[in-house]
Design an enzyme around this catalytic site. Sequence first.
Site, PDB file in Angstrom:
ATOM      1  N   LEU A 608       5.660   0.693  11.595  1.00 31.18           N
ATOM      2  CA  LEU A 608       7.065   1.031  11.386  1.00 31.18           C
ATOM      3  C   LEU A 608       7.532   2.139  12.322  1.00 31.18           C
ATOM      4  CD1 LEU A 608       7.272   0.961   7.482  1.00 31.18           C
ATOM      5  CD2 LEU A 608       7.982  -0.811   9.087  1.00 31.18           C
ATOM      6  N   GLY A 609       6.688   3.087  12.620  1.00 26.98           N
ATOM      7  CA  GLY A 609       7.110   4.190  13.462  1.00 26.98           C
ATOM      8  C   GLY A 609       5.979   5.144  13.740  1.00 26.98           C
ATOM      9  N   GLU A 610       6.279   6.144  14.557  1.00 24.97           N
ATOM     10  CA  GLU A 610       5.276   7.129  14.955  1.00 24.97           C
ATOM     11  C   GLU A 610       5.933   8.478  15.075  1.00 24.97           C
ATOM     12  OE1 GLU A 610       1.964   7.883  18.494  1.00 24.97           O
ATOM     13  OE2 GLU A 610       3.290   6.147  18.537  1.00 24.97           O
ATOM     14  N   GLN A 612       5.289  13.033  15.175  1.00 23.44           N
ATOM     15  CA  GLN A 612       4.542  13.997  15.978  1.00 23.44           C
ATOM     16  C   GLN A 612       3.100  14.125  15.517  1.00 23.44           C
ATOM     17  OE1 GLN A 612       6.346  17.838  16.031  1.00 23.44           O
ATOM     18  NE2 GLN A 612       4.877  18.717  17.452  1.00 23.44           N
ATOM     19  N   PHE A 613       2.857  13.933  14.218  1.00 33.83           N
ATOM     20  CA  PHE A 613       1.524  14.167  13.694  1.00 33.83           C
ATOM     21  C   PHE A 613       0.878  12.913  13.094  1.00 33.83           C
ATOM     22  CE2 PHE A 613       3.747  18.269  13.224  1.00 33.83           C
ATOM     23  CZ  PHE A 613       2.988  18.986  14.124  1.00 33.83           C
ATOM     24  N   GLY A 614       1.550  11.786  13.074  1.00 35.09           N
ATOM     25  CA  GLY A 614       0.947  10.611  12.477  1.00 35.09           C
ATOM     26  C   GLY A 614       1.791   9.372  12.681  1.00 35.09           C
ATOM     27  N   GLU A 615       1.414   8.314  11.970  1.00 32.54           N
ATOM     28  CA  GLU A 615       2.085   7.036  12.097  1.00 32.54           C
ATOM     29  C   GLU A 615       2.457   6.516  10.718  1.00 32.54           C
ATOM     30  OE1 GLU A 615      -0.730   4.583  14.114  1.00 32.54           O
ATOM     31  OE2 GLU A 615      -0.296   5.440  16.107  1.00 32.54           O
ATOM     32  N   VAL A 616       3.445   5.606  10.695  1.00 30.22           N
ATOM     33  CA  VAL A 616       3.869   4.950   9.468  1.00 30.22           C
ATOM     34  C   VAL A 616       3.659   3.454   9.664  1.00 30.22           C
ATOM     35  CG1 VAL A 616       5.728   4.577   7.828  1.00 30.22           C
ATOM     36  CG2 VAL A 616       5.585   6.741   9.053  1.00 30.22           C
ATOM     37  N   ASP A 759      18.002  15.166   6.336  1.00 35.04           N
ATOM     38  CA  ASP A 759      18.157  14.030   7.256  1.00 35.04           C
ATOM     39  C   ASP A 759      18.666  12.812   6.497  1.00 35.04           C
ATOM     40  OD1 ASP A 759      18.141  12.607   9.580  1.00 35.04           O
ATOM     41  OD2 ASP A 759      15.983  12.267   9.639  1.00 35.04           O
TER      42      ASP A 759
END
Length: 904
Positions: A608-610, A612-616, A759
Amino acid sequence: MRFPPFNIFRKYLERRSSETESGVQLTAVSGMEVLQIRHGLLLFLLAAVRAQVNPGVCRYPLGMTGGQILDEDITASSQWSESTAARYGRLDFDDGDGDGAWCPDIVADADIGGPREFLQVDLRSLHFVTLVGTQGRHADGMGNEFAQRYRIKYSRDGSRWVAWQDRSGRKVIEGNRNAYDVVLKDLEPPIIARYIRFMPIADNSMIVCMRVELYGCEWLDGLVSYSAPAGQDMIYRGLDVHLNDSVYDGTVGLLMEQGLGQLTDGAWGRDDFLHSHVYGAWPGYDYVGWTNESFPRGHVEMTFEFDRVRNFTSMKVHCSNMFSRGVRMFRQATCHFRTSESDWESQAVSFHPPVDRVSQGARFVTVPLGDRMASAIRCRLAFNEAWMMISEVAFQSAGTAVYNTSLTPRKRGHPTNLLPGEDPVHKVDESNTRILIGCLVAVIVILLAVIVIILWRQVWQKMLEKASRRILDDELSARLAIQTQAFSFHHSSQSSGDMSNSNSTYERIFPLCSSDYQEPSRLIRKLPEFAQSLEDLAGSSKSSTPPQACGSDGAPHYAEADIVSLQEGATGSKSYSSVTAVNMSLLSGKDRDMREFPRDKLTFKEKLGEGQFGEVHLCEAEGMQEFIKRNLPEAVNDCLNTAEGGSDTPVLVAVKTLREDANKDARNDFLKEIRIMSRLRDPNIVSLLAVCVECDLLCMITEYMENGDLNQFLSSHQLNDETQSSDKATVSYSNLISMCTQIASGMKYLSSLNLVHRDLATRNCLVGKNYTIKIADFGMSRNLYRGDYYRIQGRAVLPIRWMSWESILLGKFTMASDVWAFGVTLWEIMTLCKEQPYSQFSDEQVIENTGEFFRDQGKQVYLPRPACCPAVLYSSLMLGCWRRNAKQRPTFQEIFSQLGESQA
């Protein structure tokens, strides 16, 4: 016109991006300085050469202006006179002897087939050229000749010449418009060559003169050419993916020979090979790829030719590993070596890279070459899947060559005291060996002293950081203790106040600490307008918030907690020695219900996304239904068990992972997020279902709604209108109001816990069946929404189109700033996400408009009323959310009630 608030804001952020004052950031910068110093020291002492080139850094002037390139290395096809000879073609340089530039004898012809005049530069060795500069001749006002257009040819051996062309196939470069200004042009793709020719183009009525400069660095690989099978085409879900080497400058047939191309251009492919760094490029542009079906022997053979015999230590190959699409990095690399034109040596080097079945990110694979001597290398890369894709190849060799960035001036004219065939670039004066050794020793002593100072500075910074954190913990804990009835997790309320050193897993929108933001009292000295309207500033009136809270009124981000306070409550100590200790405290007390989920029951579906510290990742979780019943209330459980098939049916979940190489601060922030998320219980907030914390790779498993995020969902629909017919899915006005009401309900719940989202937008809302909406936080980590965030020198990212004026100018994030963002989210929903807020404005203009909101002189621009939005709803709710005075904005309780009345 630029407004003063924006100028102050911009200068302040630029200064903060280049300077670092907070403790954690200073530690990071200092640590990097130490690594750079140590790395430079090793290169300096061992004379090892770093071969991998970076086009963004490789932009040094190569010596036409500074005189490092000698006169005899500059030649031309002709010259108008002795005073316009080739040696005068140096950019921005005039020694008074000549007429200020090189001018050819024959006027350059615009006809491609006509005579071609050129100015040639010999760099004495292979260089990686990324930029060229040109200038005309003014000769102290006596001349006005320049080249409006020109071409470039280059050669690596002086015999075979290649005409440069850009990535779109254009060979002509736009040059100068007058004789004075210097025009710089990036070479995309860059050139690897020793000889460069500038070939001016003009019509028959114009005389041209040129002065030039080349920018780049020495090509330390020494790679002259590589040969490989031509790239092939892939059909992926009906999409044509071209995996050819589009900028290869050799001969191309079934085999690419005697050239260089994309594998040496310094540009690495993205994780998703369908996307490219080059705007408008076709899918697969950054990679050269081959399919296993075309190679019966199961491997691709590549041959690399070098300028001389070298001692090779390693080869770095950048590979795609997107195994969900049938692409993996190579299974085995077998390399043979040759030192001359004789046969290949029988003894080969073989390497098996470790198999990665988890991460699909592209990566460099380092193949050790065992310090083998060779002038040519032939490597066979074995397939590990249906496809193999490579975007970059670099070699590292050890030797006695001096790294030459051409920054050291050389005397103009003919070199002296050189034997025939000696290269002045690499000339070494052995008579000064003792002086050189003494200088080296002095440099080493100075570097060691610098390292000691940096380390001592880090120690003191950490001590001050811990002291300030304790003070902040005590002050904010006392304040948050009053709200124990509103917090369902009041036993851990001490942990929600510490934000001064947090690096959120969400790639924090703004660093919230007193050193990273100016208080209004400081801005008054710079901007008198603040003094005139200080009483009207939102949230700036008398407040008991400590200065460290930076204007956030003590309200933390809803996905942050304090792992230090967590440790203190569980173990009585603010330190921990291992991940296991942190996990035990995390799962103690009320957290005991947040159980460990077996990692092997997660099946990867999509990235799904990336952040600064990890990925989804989007995953299917087997057995999650039964797991949910033990951990979540019935209200949430009923919402999740809408899938057909019963309790054995796999459930779609979002899995947020922390990178293995994340530092301690990032790991702490990840656990803080789990701490807060585990307490949230609301039907309109995405729930934390389970965690995986028993190993170094930390994961949190949250809900994922089957219809994806609200932005993409609405953009694929149109408003239900009986007068129009279309095959596109429709949504009614009542459905839109229902979505807004659910978002308001979720935000009402967060505000009751004194948690600020920071956000809120449609990209951060998920859609389920029957238009169920849940607030999430994945938007910032997705490449799809990078355009929604304003990036400051590649560091801070701000969703400025959704932010209130006080959040942008003062760094204040409160419930009222979330209300502002809700108004923008409501506008998105009513426009069915067909355009970005303030789409007609650039990011800079959006911030300028923020300055007008601060002035409040009636010049600010509001988002227009959407076509389907009633005038009453727009004037009373939307515009109410965007009031300048934060105290006059409605609360989420009032918004929820008003939307409920509209829905009724």
